[in-house]
Design a protein around this motif. Sequence first.
Motif, PDB file in Angstrom:
ATOM      1  N   SER A  53      -8.012 -10.502   5.074  1.00 36.30           N
ATOM      2  CA  SER A  53      -7.651  -9.206   5.193  1.00 36.30           C
ATOM      3  C   SER A  53      -8.501  -8.119   5.838  1.00 36.30           C
ATOM      4  N   ALA A  54      -8.123  -6.574   6.060  1.00 35.88           N
ATOM      5  CA  ALA A  54      -8.146  -6.308   6.801  1.00 35.88           C
ATOM      6  C   ALA A  54      -9.516  -5.388   6.322  1.00 35.88           C
ATOM      7  N   MET A  55      -9.869  -4.811   5.383  1.00 39.83           N
ATOM      8  CA  MET A  55     -10.342  -3.999   4.239  1.00 39.83           C
ATOM      9  C   MET A  55     -11.032  -4.545   3.313  1.00 39.83           C
ATOM     10  N   ASP A  56     -11.881  -4.310   2.744  1.00 47.33           N
ATOM     11  CA  ASP A  56     -13.181  -4.577   1.542  1.00 47.33           C
ATOM     12  C   ASP A  56     -12.034  -3.907   0.336  1.00 47.33           C
ATOM     13  N   GLY A  57     -11.609  -5.112  -0.590  1.00 45.45           N
ATOM     14  CA  GLY A  57     -10.623  -4.715  -1.799  1.00 45.45           C
ATOM     15  C   GLY A  57     -10.043  -5.986  -2.943  1.00 45.45           C
ATOM     16  N   TYR A  58      -8.749  -5.914  -2.720  1.00 50.52           N
ATOM     17  CA  TYR A  58      -8.106  -6.479  -4.099  1.00 50.52           C
ATOM     18  C   TYR A  58      -6.747  -7.582  -3.138  1.00 50.52           C
ATOM     19  N   ALA A  59      -6.274  -8.749  -2.761  1.00 46.82           N
ATOM     20  CA  ALA A  59      -5.510  -9.539  -2.844  1.00 46.82           C
ATOM     21  C   ALA A  59      -3.968  -9.887  -3.430  1.00 46.82           C
TER      22      ALA A  59
END
Length: 412
Positions: A53-59
């Motif tokens: 992931s390139a970002m804090d978030g949700y897969a």
Amino acid sequence: MMPVNQAEAKILDLMTPLDAKQDSESVSLLAADGRILAEDVVSSLDFPHWDNSAMDGYAVRFMDTKTEGAGKPVSLTITEEIPAGYLPQQSVGAGQAARIFTGGMLPEGADTVIMQEHTQREGDRIFIMEPPKRGDFVRRQGAYYKAGQTLLRAGTRLGAADIAVLAAAQCPQVQVYRRPRVAILSTGNELVSPEQPLQPGQIVDSNQYALAALVQRTGAEAICLGIVPDDPDQLKAAIAQAVAQSDMVLSSGGVSVGDYDYVDRILADLGGTLHIRAVAVKPGKPLTVATLEREGRSHLYFGLPGNPVSALVSVWRFVQPALRKLSGITTDWRPTFVMGHPSQLLKSDGKRETYLWGSTYYLNGAYEFNLAGGSHSSGNLINLAQTNSLAIIPIGQKQIPIGGSVRIILLD
């Protein structure tokens, strides 16, 4: 007198690079800064090593992010939290999402990352407020580099970014060319070292120190052999010693047409071949370039002018490019040239390619050259201090006006 471009081409043609097999060594990454790769580097790792992931978030699965109707956000169940360095334990199925942080390994089933700012969380559920595009914020395995391809090529001068790449590729040791050895000697009965008391008529040998600094800055090893008096026998012995223990020799003084200028004659006596005797450049007209064969290898000899500014200009313009080629660098041997505008009137007699020293800055989208104050004499070292560039006035041109166009060499 040989034209400058012809002299440059001749010198580079005469220079034979170090041998990648005979003249290389293995060094650690902590000792590799500025060194030249002697062989291609290939990694067995993909970059990135895995989907992440390139970002804090949700897969999530992209197919699960389509809105269910106007004003009704999609709701997904959070099944796992995946920080960087954690191996996912579950795959993402229909209606599910995994909390993931930057650098976290993408779990099986997921193909998209939704940044956390585009969601709202309530307990173990998230609501997608802005739908993503397929593949958003996913760095795919091998997207930057595929294992087995050439990572860095032989002839590359290693800098911080290259060393970072080698570390990431788990290459703790690299094969690099050894540092070229450059012997330096100063000639003249009038010369004394900085430690000696100065007597009337004597001159402090500044060339030895300036040339050593430029040689080391180019990545080579300087072998300082000191001052040699204007005595043919002593000078011949010193030159023979310099050639025997180095890959290149720099001497200053003794290459003009005076009664005590013996260098050219001694080089011929030692079996050397003289290729250049003078160049149409100011400062730096008297320049001897010769080759001497020793133990199956051709050694390049530079007989530089004795005047300190002339010696430095000769090194910047001719010696450093040759030294870069010798060191194993495969491209960009020549100085860095840019076009700019002078802030003062630049003058020349037009008879030789003229180099004026000063400081260049990049201002308002253009290079501006500021001429150093004071005399531009080949013997005046004082106003050369803290300059970073040379402005070039071509042969046949006597001046360049303020704001005109001038070719500039940016110095290391």
